[in-house]
Structure formats: structure tokens, C-alpha cells
Design a protein around this motif. Structure first.
Motif: not given
Length: 101
Positions: A35-40
């Protein structure tokens, strides 16, 4: 993961229809195993929206989940990027095969 990679992954996730953030990240996880980080994720969405490659799905309700969809321009950009990536991958694989010891 680099910024351009995150944007390409988001566009890939949206290629088959509108999704909200969690669903986008789930689709990315199915593609990559991560998963991507929330910021990314939300940074990529903001940049893609600024470029007009994605847009909010029209909705009468103002809920927490804000689905977005890929635009025609975003779809064209994604196709060009994927074709370019496929050419690079094919060339790299050929070079690996010829350089085998």
C-alpha cells in the motif's frame, strides 16, 4: 516509491472506474503487494487533480469518501507511460538474457 510511480499506480487503480482513497490503495496493493502511505497516496491524488488527470466524481452527497475518476487526458497519459514502461522492461529483459553467464 517515487512520486511519479505513485501517480502511475493511482492512475492504474482508476483505469477501471472511479474509486475513493481506500479503494484506490486496495487496488494498488493488489497490483504491487504494497500500500502507499497516506501522504504518498493523497499527495499523488492532489498532483494528478492539479494536472487534470483525475477529477472528483459528480455527487449530490458530501460524504467523507470522495470518489475520483480518471479523465480522458489522464487515460492517454497512463497509456503512454505504460507503453514506455513495457518497452523499457522488454529491452532490460533482453539484455539480461544476452548477458547471462
Amino acid at each position: 516509491m517515487q512520486t511519479a510511480d505513485a501517480q502511475t499506480l493511482v492512475l492504474c487503480a482508476l483505469a477501471d472506474g472511479p474509486k475513493h482513497g481506500y479503494a484506490i490503495n486496495t487496488a494498488i496493493a493488489e497490483l504491487t503487494g504494497e500500500r502507499l502511505g497516506v501522504g504518498s497516496l493523497y499527495g499523488a491524488l492532489a498532483r494528478l487533480e492539479a494536472k487534470r488527470f483525475v477529477e472528483p466524481e459528480p455527487s449530490d452527497a458530501e460524504g467523507r469518501k470522495r470518489p475520483v475518476r480518471i479523465t480522458a487526458e489522464g487515460r492517454a497519459v497512463l497509456e503512454r507511460e505504460l507503453r514506455s514502461m513495457a518497452q523499457v522492461a522488454a529491452a532490460g529483459l533482453r539484455r539480461l538474457a544476452t548477458g547471462a553467464a
